[in-house]
Structures are given as C-alpha cells and as structure tokens.
Design a protein around this motif. Structure first.
Motif: not given
Length: 292
Positions: A172-176, A87-100, A140-141
């Motif tokens: 902080n987002e209410g949707s959470v 959900s914390k999409g701006h941290g995607c480099l960590a996701l990309y590193a694991l997927l790679a 928040g999505h």
C-alpha cells in the motif's frame, strides 16, 4: 505472464479464491514443519510474536535459502553473496528460523527472541545478527534499499542478485511504487520483488483495507516480468526464481495462507500478532503441526 495454475489469469475475486484454495491445500513436508517448529520455539521464548505473517513466509524463505540464493553462513559478508532483504520485517521469525537452520547462529539462541539484550528482536536489525541485510519494519523501505544495492552491484561489475520480500499490506505504501518505477527504468534484471500475498493485514482483508487488484498488471506496467505462483510450493517457486528473466526485473507474486500449518490461525487476522502467549497455547501450536 506465466502462472502456476491453468488460465484464465487472476483478475477477479473468484480467481483469487482459486489461488487461496491451491495454497491452502498444499501439504507441508517434514522440512516445512521443522522450520515452523523453530518459529514456535522463538514464540515460546519470547511469549509473543507475529505468528500469521511468519507462517505464510516459510516456504518463500526456504526456497531462497535452500535452493536459489548464493550465501555462506561461515562468511556472512561474502561480497558475491546474493542479498535477501526481508522488507516485511514483522515476519522476521521466518527469517530467523532459516538463518538458525543454516548455521548463521546457534539454533538454541532462537529461544532468546524478544528477550532483554537478545540479538533477535521483533524486527531484524542489520549489524546485530549475521545474515540480516537490512534493518526493516518501517514498511515500504525494503524495495528502495534493494534498488540501491542492485544499482551499486551494476556499477561495481558484481553479479549477485537482490531479493526483496514484501507483504501485500506493505505494498500500500507509495514508496514501493516509486522504487518500482526506478527499477523498471534501469531494467535491473538481477532484482526480484517477492510479494507474500496472503490477502490479510493487521486491520483485516487487503480487499477491504486497500484493494490491490489487478496486482500482476501493476507490476507489469512498471516494467517487471511478472509471475504468479502458489507460495507454499517450494519446487514451483524455485523454478520461477531461477528461470531466465528476459532482461527485466522479476515480480514473483506468491499466493499464500496467513498462519499456514496452524488450522485455527489460517486466514485469521486475530493471529497476525499475539502480545502474550501462554504455555498451553504454545503446546497447541506444536500439536497442530504434528497433526498436519
């Protein structure tokens, strides 16, 4: 409530510092350094990126992909796979590193990050890159998406888990909290809310922008089994993620260090994001990891 540190539980700034000291002192092993080098390769290719948020996430994502989640790089849409939503999409480099690293795409492709026509954008997009479960970045999505997936799995009689990784500024987002209410109501024990609690966001300290404490009590009040842990201790996180959940969803609060592994970036909001990185800065990042 269970914790990875002795009582008393986290409830005051001084106790927050105890968690910060534990996560800061956690050494990085060879695998953690190798995954961070993949992040730096992406930063080198794109000449930009969210450095601090990605470095705080590495051990969280490593625990999920290496030890906990059921997934198959050769069959990314396997119906019984566990869903991992960043959900914390701006941290995607960590996701990309694991997927790679796990073979979802060639690791050389990580150097195309943020380039024209690359599949590796500044936020992950579902359908572009194998292994990405949801397009995220509008914060928040993710928890609401995970709620839908977990409910759908129950209705279909499927047994997979759903892991939603969020930032502390994001919550902080209410949707959470709207999603958390519904998750608690339906007692979705196969859903895990993971909070990367590095205590910094783009504007500064979370305590200054929007204080979150008592954070563990909030998740408990919404019906979650709540565990606090050192978010750079892979063994402890793996144990917490695989423990029995007593018929409740799990909230795993991971106390982390923003910029972990890069001394001058640790706990520094200035290293949340860099819109331009020159070759000397990239080399300094590599050198810092070698000295760790």
């Amino acid at each position: 409530m269970s914790t990875a540190l002795p009582p008393p539980l986290l409830s005051t700034p001084s106790m927050t510092n105890r968690w910060a000291e534990a996560s800061l002192a956690q050494p990085l092993d060879q695998r953690s350094r190798a995954l961070r080098r993949l992040v730096i390769r992406a930063l080198d290719g794109g000449e930009r990126g969210h450095i601090g948020p990605s470095m705080s996430l590495i051990e969280i994502m490593r625990s999920l992909y290496d030890h906990v989640a059921r997934h198959d790089p050769k069959n990314p849409d396997w119906p019984e796979r566990d869903r991992i939503i960043l959900s914390k999409g701006h941290g995607c480099l960590a996701l990309y590193a694991l997927l790679a690293d796990h073979g979802y795409f060639p690791d050389a492709e990580i150097e195309t990050f943020c380039r024209r026509d690359s599949r590796l954008g500044g936020h992950p997009e579902r359908g572009k890159l194998p292994g990405v479960e949801a397009s995220t970045g509008a914060l928040g999505h993710g928890l609401s998406i995970g709620l839908g997936m977990a409910l759908a799995a129950r209705l279909r009689g499927q047994s997979h888990s759903v892991f939603v990784v969020m930032g502390d500024g994001e919550i902080n987002e209410g949707s959470v909290w709207e999603a958390a209410m519904a998750i608690g109501k339906h007692r979705l024990e196969r859903l895990v809310a993971v909070v990367d609690y590095n205590k910094l966001q783009s504007y500064g300290l979370t305590d200054d922008v929007q204080p979150l404490e008592p954070l563990a009590d909030k998740w408990q009040a919404f019906g979650f089994e709540t565990v606090q842990i050192n978010g750079h201790d892979v063994e402890a996180m793996t144990a917490a993620l695989t423990a029995p959940r007593n018929g409740k969803p799990l909230a795993l609060i991971c106390h982390t260090v923003k910029g972990k592994g890069i001394p001058w970036a640790e706990f520094s909001p200035e290293w949340h994001h860099k819109s331009r990185l020159n070759p000397d800065e990239i080399q300094a990042l590599y050198t810092a990891l070698e000295a760790e």
